[in-house]
Design an enzyme around this catalytic site. Structure first.
Site, PDB file in Angstrom:
ATOM      1  N   THR A 243     -14.169  15.133 -11.570  1.00 58.17           N
ATOM      2  CA  THR A 243     -12.767  15.222 -11.154  1.00 58.17           C
ATOM      3  C   THR A 243     -12.253  13.885 -10.627  1.00 58.17           C
ATOM      4  OG1 THR A 243     -13.007  17.565 -10.694  1.00 58.17           O
ATOM      5  CG2 THR A 243     -11.180  16.444  -9.604  1.00 58.17           C
TER       6      THR A 243
ATOM      7  N   ARG B 137      -2.733  -5.521  14.811  1.00 57.89           N
ATOM      8  CA  ARG B 137      -1.484  -5.716  15.540  1.00 57.89           C
ATOM      9  C   ARG B 137      -1.303  -7.196  15.849  1.00 57.89           C
ATOM     10  NH1 ARG B 137      -0.670  -1.797  13.559  1.00 57.89           N
ATOM     11  NH2 ARG B 137      -0.098   0.250  14.370  1.00 57.89           N
TER      12      ARG B 137
ATOM     13  N   LYS C  21      -7.711   7.958  -1.251  1.00 63.43           N
ATOM     14  CA  LYS C  21      -8.990   8.398  -0.645  1.00 63.43           C
ATOM     15  C   LYS C  21      -9.564   9.607  -1.392  1.00 63.43           C
ATOM     16  CE  LYS C  21      -8.091   6.528   3.966  1.00 63.43           C
ATOM     17  NZ  LYS C  21      -6.659   6.146   3.899  1.00 63.43           N
TER      18      LYS C  21
ATOM     19  N   ARG D 128       3.411  -0.387  10.522  1.00 61.26           N
ATOM     20  CA  ARG D 128       4.577  -0.308  11.401  1.00 61.26           C
ATOM     21  C   ARG D 128       5.018  -1.606  12.060  1.00 61.26           C
ATOM     22  NH1 ARG D 128       1.935   4.779  14.150  1.00 61.26           N
ATOM     23  NH2 ARG D 128       0.182   3.524  13.417  1.00 61.26           N
TER      24      ARG D 128
ATOM     25  N   ASP E 119     -14.094  14.310  -4.452  1.00 61.82           N
ATOM     26  CA  ASP E 119     -14.255  15.564  -5.192  1.00 61.82           C
ATOM     27  C   ASP E 119     -15.522  15.420  -6.027  1.00 61.82           C
ATOM     28  OD1 ASP E 119     -13.709  18.022  -6.661  1.00 61.82           O
ATOM     29  OD2 ASP E 119     -11.596  17.744  -6.125  1.00 61.82           O
TER      30      ASP E 119
ATOM     31  N   LYS F 217       0.827  -1.213   0.000  1.00 56.59           N
ATOM     32  CA  LYS F 217       0.000   0.000   0.000  1.00 56.59           C
ATOM     33  C   LYS F 217       0.857   1.257   0.000  1.00 56.59           C
ATOM     34  CE  LYS F 217      -2.601   1.652   3.611  1.00 56.59           C
ATOM     35  NZ  LYS F 217      -2.551   3.135   3.638  1.00 56.59           N
TER      36      LYS F 217
ATOM     37  N   ASP G 209      -3.682   4.209  -2.166  1.00 63.10           N
ATOM     38  CA  ASP G 209      -4.653   4.664  -1.157  1.00 63.10           C
ATOM     39  C   ASP G 209      -4.693   6.192  -1.140  1.00 63.10           C
ATOM     40  OD1 ASP G 209      -6.375   4.746   1.013  1.00 63.10           O
ATOM     41  OD2 ASP G 209      -4.825   4.250   2.491  1.00 63.10           O
TER      42      ASP G 209
ATOM     43  N   THR H 192     -11.662   6.816  11.083  1.00 61.21           N
ATOM     44  CA  THR H 192     -11.638   6.399  12.491  1.00 61.21           C
ATOM     45  C   THR H 192     -11.169   7.521  13.402  1.00 61.21           C
ATOM     46  OG1 THR H 192      -9.503   5.404  12.023  1.00 61.21           O
ATOM     47  CG2 THR H 192     -11.393   3.927  12.106  1.00 61.21           C
TER      48      THR H 192
HETATM   49  O1  C5P Z   1       1.340   1.305  10.890  1.00 59.76           O
HETATM   50  P1  C5P Z   1      -0.069   0.826  10.903  1.00 59.76           P
HETATM   51  O2  C5P Z   1      -0.211  -0.679  10.886  1.00 59.76           O
HETATM   52  O3  C5P Z   1      -0.907   1.472  11.962  1.00 59.76           O
HETATM   53  O4  C5P Z   1      -0.607   1.333   9.486  1.00 59.76           O
HETATM   54  C1  C5P Z   1      -1.929   1.203   9.130  1.00 59.76           C
HETATM   55  C2  C5P Z   1      -2.148   1.757   7.752  1.00 59.76           C
HETATM   56  O5  C5P Z   1      -3.545   1.766   7.512  1.00 59.76           O
HETATM   57  C3  C5P Z   1      -1.688   3.201   7.563  1.00 59.76           C
HETATM   58  O6  C5P Z   1      -1.305   3.354   6.203  1.00 59.76           O
HETATM   59  C4  C5P Z   1      -2.921   4.010   7.868  1.00 59.76           C
HETATM   60  O7  C5P Z   1      -2.970   5.208   7.174  1.00 59.76           O
HETATM   61  C5  C5P Z   1      -4.023   3.069   7.387  1.00 59.76           C
HETATM   62  N1  C5P Z   1      -5.296   3.267   8.072  1.00 59.76           N
HETATM   63  C6  C5P Z   1      -5.451   3.132   9.449  1.00 59.76           C
HETATM   64  N2  C5P Z   1      -6.658   3.301  10.042  1.00 59.76           N
HETATM   65  C7  C5P Z   1      -7.688   3.605   9.305  1.00 59.76           C
HETATM   66  C8  C5P Z   1      -7.570   3.737   7.936  1.00 59.76           C
HETATM   67  C9  C5P Z   1      -6.345   3.554   7.347  1.00 59.76           C
HETATM   68  O8  C5P Z   1      -4.526   2.847  10.171  1.00 59.76           O
HETATM   69  N3  C5P Z   1      -8.848   3.744   9.911  1.00 59.76           N
END
Ligand code: C5P
Length: 230
Positions: free
Chosen positions: A68, A180, A61, A210, A64, A34, A59, A119
């Site tokens: 567009t 996680r 998002k 991460r 508009d 992504k 991604d 979120t």
């Molecule tokens: O590092 P982490 O696992 O938190 O990354 C989650 C990814 O998903 C990031 O690219 C973040 O922008 C995206 N994301 C998110 N929560 C959302 C929508 C998208 O963490 N509600």
């Protein structure tokens, strides 16, 4: 048949060299990689093309007027992203326009995913922009609207995935960030699920950033997560 690769790795950086390094390390374990708005704003199509190793989920998002958004979708089709995101709050005509633009792809068209309620918005933040519905009600309303207008699926939180799977059926693609591994640091993600829990709740794909990119060995971290949902 080989198991579907349900892991999407979020390469959240503005540095294309870093992104490609992660892509090389994790690509074999990921269904998609992504790239987000930050990366694309910094590096554009040139940076995008440097990231290889798995198909790309772009991604952006988009939100508009329909004309567009359709133009933006057509503009990125030569990059052959496998998934694209739009905001469901842009309305049915905008979603239809995005889908129709995606249909003009020569070969495989990108999957169009709609984002419902960010979120980062709680009930008070929704009320402040004139939305009296609860976040859950609004997610369901926008999710139904998006799918009826032609979105292939939704990006949703771990808390929403089971509800949306039940409400919208088996065909709708559900992509779930906020994941996680068991025992991991939750970082700034307030409500999380493990990869296995999210897939069991109905996710077609999980998005992990991460916990993989900041691991000492990103390739091993991605392999372990992929194995946990195979
Ligand atoms: O590092 P982490 O696992 O938190 O990354 C989650 C990814 O998903 C990031 O690219 C973040 O922008 C995206 N994301 C998110 N929560 C959302 C929508 C998208 O963490 N509600």
């Amino acid at each position: 048949m080989t198991a579907p690769k349900r892991l999407i790795v979020a390469l959240d950086t503005v540095d294309p060299v870093q992104a490609q390094s992660w892509a090389q390390a994790v690509g074999a374990h990921a269904g998609l990689l992504k790239l987000g708005l930050e990366f694309f704003a910094a590096n554009g199509p040139t940076g995008y093309r440097q990231v290889t190793g798995a198909p790309i989920f772009l991604d952006l998002k988009l939100h508009d007027i329909p004309n567009t958004v359709a133009g933006a979708v057509r503009a990125v089709l030569p990059l052959q992203p496998r998934m694209l995101t739009i905001h469901a709050a842009g309305g049915a005509a905008m979603i239809q326009a995005a889908r129709q633009a995606a249909e003009t792809a020569g070969t495989v068209r990108p999957i169009i995913l709609a984002v419902t309620v960010l979120t980062s918005l709680d009930a008070a933040a929704l009320a402040a922009i004139g939305v009296q519905a609860s976040p859950v009600e609004q997610v369901l309303r926008l999710g139904r609207l998006a799918v009826e207008a032609g979105a292939d699926g939704l990006v949703c939180s771990p808390q929403e995935v089971a509800m949306l799977r039940q409400a919208l059926g088996a065909q709708v693609k559900l992509v779930v960030p906020g994941i996680r591994p068991a025992g991991a640091d939750t970082g700034d993600q307030a409500r999380v699920m493990t990869p296995h829990e999210a897939v069991a709740a109905g996710a077609d794909w999980i998005v992990v950033g991460r916990p993989i990119t900041q691991a000492a060995d990103p390739g091993a971290a991605a392999a372990a997560i992929a194995a946990s949902i195979r």
